[in-house]
Design a protein around this motif. Structure first.
Motif, short mmCIF file in Angstrom:
data_model
loop_
_atom_site.label_atom_id
_atom_site.label_comp_id
_atom_site.label_asym_id
_atom_site.label_seq_id
_atom_site.Cartn_x
_atom_site.Cartn_y
_atom_site.Cartn_z
N GLY A 1 0.82 -1.21 0.00
CA GLY A 1 0.00 0.00 0.00
C GLY A 1 0.86 1.26 0.00
N ARG A 2 1.88 1.28 0.86
CA ARG A 2 2.75 2.47 0.93
C ARG A 2 3.49 2.70 -0.38
N LEU A 3 3.99 1.62 -0.99
CA LEU A 3 4.79 1.78 -2.20
C LEU A 3 3.92 2.24 -3.37
N LEU A 4 2.69 1.73 -3.42
CA LEU A 4 1.79 2.16 -4.50
C LEU A 4 1.48 3.65 -4.38
N GLU A 5 1.39 4.13 -3.15
CA GLU A 5 1.15 5.56 -2.94
C GLU A 5 2.35 6.41 -3.33
N ARG A 6 3.56 5.86 -3.09
CA ARG A 6 4.79 6.63 -3.31
C ARG A 6 5.01 6.93 -4.79
N GLY A 7 4.74 5.91 -5.65
CA GLY A 7 4.78 6.14 -7.09
C GLY A 7 6.13 6.44 -7.71
N ARG A 8 7.23 5.85 -7.18
CA ARG A 8 8.53 6.00 -7.84
C ARG A 8 8.50 5.16 -9.12
N LYS A 9 9.50 5.37 -10.01
CA LYS A 9 9.48 4.69 -11.31
C LYS A 9 9.45 3.16 -11.15
N ASP A 10 10.17 2.65 -10.13
CA ASP A 10 10.18 1.19 -9.94
C ASP A 10 9.10 0.74 -8.96
N ASP A 11 8.06 1.57 -8.78
CA ASP A 11 6.97 1.23 -7.88
C ASP A 11 5.68 0.79 -8.59
N ALA A 12 5.80 0.28 -9.81
CA ALA A 12 4.64 -0.34 -10.46
C ALA A 12 4.36 -1.65 -9.73
N GLU A 13 3.09 -2.07 -9.71
CA GLU A 13 2.73 -3.18 -8.82
C GLU A 13 3.53 -4.46 -9.09
N ASP A 14 3.75 -4.81 -10.37
CA ASP A 14 4.49 -6.05 -10.64
C ASP A 14 5.95 -5.95 -10.18
N VAL A 15 6.52 -4.75 -10.33
CA VAL A 15 7.93 -4.56 -9.89
C VAL A 15 8.00 -4.60 -8.36
N ILE A 16 7.00 -4.00 -7.70
CA ILE A 16 6.95 -4.04 -6.23
C ILE A 16 6.90 -5.49 -5.75
N ARG A 17 6.02 -6.30 -6.39
CA ARG A 17 5.89 -7.69 -5.97
C ARG A 17 7.22 -8.42 -6.15
N ARG A 18 7.91 -8.13 -7.23
CA ARG A 18 9.20 -8.78 -7.46
C ARG A 18 10.22 -8.33 -6.39
N ARG A 19 10.22 -7.03 -6.06
CA ARG A 19 11.16 -6.55 -5.03
C ARG A 19 10.90 -7.23 -3.69
N LEU A 20 9.61 -7.44 -3.39
CA LEU A 20 9.27 -8.12 -2.14
C LEU A 20 9.73 -9.59 -2.15
#
Ligand code: ADP
Length: 183
Positions: free
Chosen positions: A123-142
């Motif tokens: 939720g926090r990362l989706l709000e932040r909206g950095r270039k690498d904060d698209a949902e699929d990239v976030i999931r991969r980072r996690l």
């Protein structure tokens, strides 16, 4: 003398807290993510090499970040302490750091695990909206965090260097919990 390493998933608030504490203690805040993003923006050779990994949420190869960290920690302003944010991220990086710190006589580091549940960080990362904060990239980072970085919690726990702080409270509450835990 404060030498502190921040662990915790992307979105745990490492960057914000590391910056606040570094200002408070007047020591450098060393964020490998910030250094890499700067290199990327300036299109330096390092930035060009790192870009494809960062865009996908993968880790940049150990050697690149290790060289970067060695260069930074051997600068004069690090002799009075530092906060590392985003490094180490693998057991190999942790082993590199241990031998580096020994060779430059900067041991005595402590490690904070900023603990935040998965649904909160997404939720926090989706709000932040950095270039690498698209949902699929976030999931991969996690995923990468769980498989590569989370083992460091046991690694440092076994060395009695680890403190766990609840990152799922207000920014101010986290800061004071950190100050108490580290004092
Ligand atoms: P976050 O903690 O929000 O995932 P960072 O700013 O720490 O973000 O890192 C962003 C990206 O930079 C990572 O996804 C990774 O590609 C790269 N990176 C940063 N630090 C390291 C590291 N120690 N080892 C490998 N890659 C790194």
């Amino acid at each position: 003398m404060t030498r502190l390493i921040f662990l915790g998933p992307p979105g745990a608030g490492k960057g914000t807290q590391a910056k606040t504490l570094a200002d408070h203690w007047q020591i450098p805040h060393i964020s490998t993510g910030d250094i890499l993003r700067q290199a990327l923006q300036e299109q330096t050779p390092l930035g060009i090499k790192a870009q494809s990994y960062m865009d996908k949420g993968e880790l940049v190869p150990d050697q690149l970040v290790q060289d970067m960290v060695k260069e930074r920690l051997t600068q004069a302003d690090c002799s009075e302490g530092w906060i590392l944010d985003g490094f180490p991220r693998t057991v190999k990086q942790a082993e590199f750091l241990e031998s580096l710190l020994e060779s430059i006589q900067q041991q005595g580091e402590r490690v904070v695990n900023l603990d935040v549940p998965d649904d909160v960080v997404v939720g926090r990362l989706l709000e932040r909206g950095r270039k690498d904060d698209a949902e699929d990239v976030i999931r991969r980072r996690l995923e990468v965090y769980r498989s590569e970085t989370e083992p460091l919690i046991n690694h440092y726990g076994a060395k009695n260097r680890l403190v766990v702080v609840n990152g799922n409270q207000s920014q101010e509450e986290v800061t004071s919990a950190l100050k108490n835990a580290i004092a």
